[in-house]
Design a protein around this motif. Structure first.
Motif: not given
Length: 540
Positions: A155-164, A171-190
């Motif tokens: 988990v991280s605010i940055k995608d690279r900080g969660a993924i690497l 099992n999963a990694t989560y990072w924060f999408a800012g802008g108008n989203d304001g939510k933790f997201i992930s990738s279908d890689f996981y």
């Protein structure tokens, strides 16, 4: 009778030994990376820390006080990859956050993956994976060792900080999408969709947008510079970079949820999210060790925005101390004080704002990379009769166009040598290294070794230049990083918890030693590219 008694005794002893061995293996490993944390912050702000956060780790854990990165450039992507793979960019291949890919003829991002799809948000924010990282991480090795029963989450605010850190098998990694989203997201890689608990958490992220005032009276923050100064960016919509910051009022001019990123409230949000993850994914609840990697990114955003000597950075760390205390308390209650092992470090440090240093008569300055690139092209065109011999520039790396070299009948060695002497004479450039020097030298100095450790033969350039100390290619406000100077390479390193000795050490260690130490604690195989060494002092 004697044989039966002897056999019973052997069985009892064997079961006791097995039980002891099992109990000594932590049920959960928690790896914490604090983005852009200079080592000195542990001591500089210490009197403002509680006894349950940083101080608890320093006093009850193994505190390595002389730990450095051993490569350049010291950026976020390479830092996280090096910590968890136990090696340097020369092996794991994450040579920067972004770099020029000479095979694709374009700049690439370290975790960008066009074959992945976003989960939880529309667009490209979730098109990420660790596929560019060439080695396994310690979390990968734990998954392999436990036949994938041990879980891994990042988990991280940055995608690279969660993924690497979480590696290829999480099992999963989560990072924060800012802008108008304001939510933790992930990738279908996981995963195919966000779990219910993540969706529920995402409904309440607005609560973290509030007014940022100093936690304690600002006049007590004597360890940092004046609140009003000429070295900070601040936020759009506010004329000065001074406390307080009404984030609700400012968010519309600062891309809405992005306003959280350089504030301590994003750290609090990430801590709350990590605790929800521990509970909902049942981490540390069985005999197979689980991994949780947490990267606090807001410290880096704040450093870039306000500079390392700012009141904002000081308040950020005082509040982060409370987040660490809260996390430790949560782990004690929900995993068990003797059931987890934690380490805390940083992915790089940062330089003081050069204009501030210059005001104090300390050598420092700014470098115009675009001006240099133009001058280099003009020099090469004049000397060799072609303006196309240089194909790209990236992270102080210069990439040659080998097809153009052949067409113009220019020898690679001749171009390398010409640029070597040209760059050495250029203002504010300290050292220059050619591919031939890096690949064929014995690297007898620490500087040349750091360059070689950051050099990947297929991804790095043909000539690399190094700037003078405290000279940066960056705007004239805020702090940055990337050099092999101690302000960028020295970071905190603390091990804490099950299997860790209580001790302080001034022995010289490197970031790449973390992974082999954790796998030694777990008794599993090292990541497949590891070049670090076990810190035997750490282990009981």
């Amino acid at each position: 009778m004697k044989k039966s008694f002897s056999l019973l005794f052997i069985i009892i002893v064997s079961n006791f030994i097995n039980a002891q061995t099992s109990s000594q293996k932590p049920k959960l490993i928690v790896g914490i990376v604090v983005d852009q944390m200079r080592y000195e912050y542990l001591h500089r702000f210490e009197k403002h820390y509680s006894n349950q956060g940083f101080k608890r780790l320093m006093q009850e854990g193994f505190f390595a006080k002389n730990t450095h990165f051993s490569y350049i450039p010291t950026y976020t992507g390479p830092g996280h990859a090096s910590i968890y793979t136990g090696t340097t960019p020369a092996n794991h291949g994450i040579i920067a956050n972004n770099w020029y890919d000479k095979f694709e003829n374009k700049s690439v991002y370290c975790v960008q993956d066009n074959n992945a799809n976003s989960i939880g948000v529309e667009g490209e924010a979730g098109q990420m994976s660790p596929h560019r990282m060439l080695n396994t991480s310690i979390a990968d090795q734990n998954r392999l060792d436990t036949q994938f029963r041990g879980q891994t989450f990042g988990v991280s605010i940055k995608d690279r900080g969660a993924i690497l850190p979480a590696g290829h098998t999480a099992n999963a990694t989560y990072w924060f999408a800012g802008g108008n989203d304001g939510k933790f997201i992930s990738s279908d890689f996981y995963i195919d969709e966000l779990p219910k608990w993540v969706k529920k958490f995402n409904k309440n992220t607005k609560q973290y947008i509030k007014t940022w005032e100093t936690l304690y009276p600002i006049e007590n923050y004597i360890e940092s510079g004046s609140d009003l100064n000429d070295y900070e960016f601040g936020f759009k919509g506010k004329s000065t970079a001074t406390f307080p910051y009404d984030l609700k009022q400012l968010k519309s001019e600062n891309n809405n949820f992005d306003i959280l990123k350089p504030t301590p409230f994003a750290n609090t949000m990430l801590t709350d999210f990590a605790e929800k993850l521990i509970k909902n994914e049942n981490l540390g609840q069985d005999d197979d060790t689980d991994f949780l990697t947490i990267s606090y990114s807001s410290t880096d955003y704040a450093g870039h925005n306000f500079g390392v000597n700012s009141k904002e950075v000081q308040d950020m760390y005082i509040r982060l101390d409370q987040n660490i205390a809260d996390l430790l308390n949560y782990l004690d209650q929900n995993v068990g004080k003797n059931n987890y092992t934690l380490f805390l470090t940083a992915d790089h440090g940062a330089v003081h704002v050069p204009n501030y240093l210059k005001e104090k008569n300390i050598p420092a300055g700014y470098f115009d990379a675009k001006k240099l690139n133009k001058a280099m092209n003009e020099f090469v065109n004049e000397k060799f009769g072609s303006s196309k011999l240089i194909e790209g520039f990236s992270n102080q790396n210069i990439f040659f166009d080998y097809e153009e070299l052949e067409e113009q009948n220019v020898e690679v060695d001749d171009l390398q040598e010409a640029l070597y002497y040209f760059l050495l004479q250029y203002d504010k450039i300290d050292r220059v290294y050619t591919r031939e020097m890096i690949e064929n030298s014995s690297h007898s100095t620490a500087f040349s070794r750091n360059v070689a450790n950051g050099f990947h033969p297929k991804r790095s350039g043909d000539v690399i230049y190094i700037l003078e100390p405290a000279v940066i290619s960056y705007p004239q406000k805020g702090s940055t990083h990337g050099s092999y100077m101690s302000y960028d390479t020295q970071v905190p390193l603390i091990f804490y918890g099950q299997g860790v000795l209580q001790k302080q050490s001034y022995q010289s260690y490197y970031i790449k030693d973390i992974a082999p130490t954790i796998v030694a604690l777990l008794g599993i195989a090292q990541p497949n590219g590891t070049t670090g060494s076990v810190i035997s002092e750490v282990l009981k």
